[in-house]
Write an enzyme that holds these catalytic residues in place. Structure first.
Site, PDB file in Angstrom:
ATOM      1  CG  ASP A  32       1.179  -0.167  -4.370  1.00 51.86           C
ATOM      2  OD1 ASP A  32       0.182   0.156  -5.028  1.00 51.86           O
ATOM      3  OD2 ASP A  32       1.488  -1.352  -4.131  1.00 51.86           O
ATOM      4  NE  ARG A  45      -8.598   1.799  -8.319  1.00 54.26           N
ATOM      5  CZ  ARG A  45      -7.572   1.164  -7.762  1.00 54.26           C
ATOM      6  NH1 ARG A  45      -7.769   0.362  -6.727  1.00 54.26           N
ATOM      7  NH2 ARG A  45      -6.350   1.311  -8.234  1.00 54.26           N
ATOM      8  CG  HIS A  49      -5.351   7.660  -7.896  1.00 57.56           C
ATOM      9  ND1 HIS A  49      -4.300   6.813  -7.641  1.00 57.56           N
ATOM     10  CD2 HIS A  49      -6.291   6.916  -8.537  1.00 57.56           C
ATOM     11  CE1 HIS A  49      -4.586   5.610  -8.123  1.00 57.56           C
ATOM     12  NE2 HIS A  49      -5.777   5.646  -8.668  1.00 57.56           N
ATOM     13  CG  LEU A 143      14.346  17.086  -5.043  1.00 56.72           C
ATOM     14  CD1 LEU A 143      15.161  15.877  -4.587  1.00 56.72           C
ATOM     15  CD2 LEU A 143      13.020  17.165  -4.288  1.00 56.72           C
ATOM     16  NE  ARG A 200       4.861  -1.945  -4.325  1.00 53.87           N
ATOM     17  CZ  ARG A 200       4.586  -2.574  -5.451  1.00 53.87           C
ATOM     18  NH1 ARG A 200       5.560  -3.125  -6.152  1.00 53.87           N
ATOM     19  NH2 ARG A 200       3.345  -2.653  -5.905  1.00 53.87           N
TER      20      ARG A 200
END
Length: 254
Positions: A32, A45, A49, A143, A200
């Site tokens: 987040d 924005r 990202h 993984l 988070r």
């Protein structure tokens, strides 16, 4: 809780500080703060990202290095379709770009890519890129890098309930056979252990419709740091803090 460590302490956390015999098998992360990171820098924005993708590479690498079995990343929720069309389009292009740029390293590190979510709504180019990565890495044994893409936990639980009901109606399952273990086998995470640790970023302290069933006994770790600034030291700090906690699962500590 937010980390109690000061920034100076963060710099000192290293793999040598981690008990490699006691790392969580499954770590889930709500990535987040990308948009706020970009806004603070006067950027669109989508720049946040894009920067966040680089963080995925770093965290996947360190998770692999310390022996974590599953890393589940909340990449796009079923609610994220409400965002502006331009932003959604960019987010749908990121998996393809990430996998294109990172595939060689994924193979070298023996990482297996998996997709968890509802794929019918995903654009063909996004879905095809992830499915190709799944196919190319299916024999890797290190993984598991599990992308929760177009995922929502309530939808997952409703879907599991419908499938259980359908199997009961069709005689494939008896009502008396329905228990927590049975229900778990109808979830999208049926092949993985439940998350030991949820991280988070960005300062928010909520679950946001992510793995609601699976997080029942997970340790929660929150940080005010936005995802693009989250780094290996902070990840190791979360693991270090996890290892200091007593996990009783409703019982008494011995």
């Amino acid at each position: 809780m937010f980390s109690k460590y000061k920034e100076k302490r963060v710099e000192k956390i290293a793999i040598s500080d981690i008990d490699l015999s006691n790392v969580p098998k499954h770590v889930a992360i709500i990535m987040d703060g990308n948009g706020r990171w970009a806004k603070n820098r006067g950027l669109p924005r989508v720049a946040g990202h894009k920067a966040g993708v680089q963080t995925i590479k770093k965290i996947a690498n360190i998770a692999s290095n310390i022996g974590i079995e599953v890393l589940t990343l909340f990449a796009f929720s079923t609610e994220n379709w409400k965002r502006p069309e331009k932003e959604v389009k960019f987010l749908m292009e990121l998996p393809q770009q990430f996998l294109l740029d990172y595939m060689e390293e994924l193979m070298e590190k023996n990482v297996q890519v998996k997709l968890m979510g509802f794929d019918k709504q995903l654009p063909d180019n996004t879905l095809n890129a992830v499915r190709e990565a799944e196919e190319r890495t299916k024999n890797n044994t290190g993984l598991i890098l599990n992308f929760a893409l177009n995922y929502g936990s309530r939808a997952e639980i409703v879907n599991a309930t419908k499938n259980i009901l359908n199997d009961v109606i069709n005689g494939k399952l008896e009502q008396d056979e329905i228990n927590e273990t049975t229900f778990n086998n109808y979830l999208l995470t049926k092949d993985y252990p439940e998350p030991d640790l949820l991280i988070r970023t960005s300062g928010e302290q909520r679950i946001s419709n992510f793995l609601l069933w699976q997080l029942a006994y997970s340790e929660l770790w929150f940080t005010p740091v936005y995802w693009p600034d989250f780094n290996e030291q902070l990840f190791l700090m979360a693991i270090y803090d996890y290892q200091k906690r007593g996990r009783r699962f409703g019982g008494l500590e011995e």
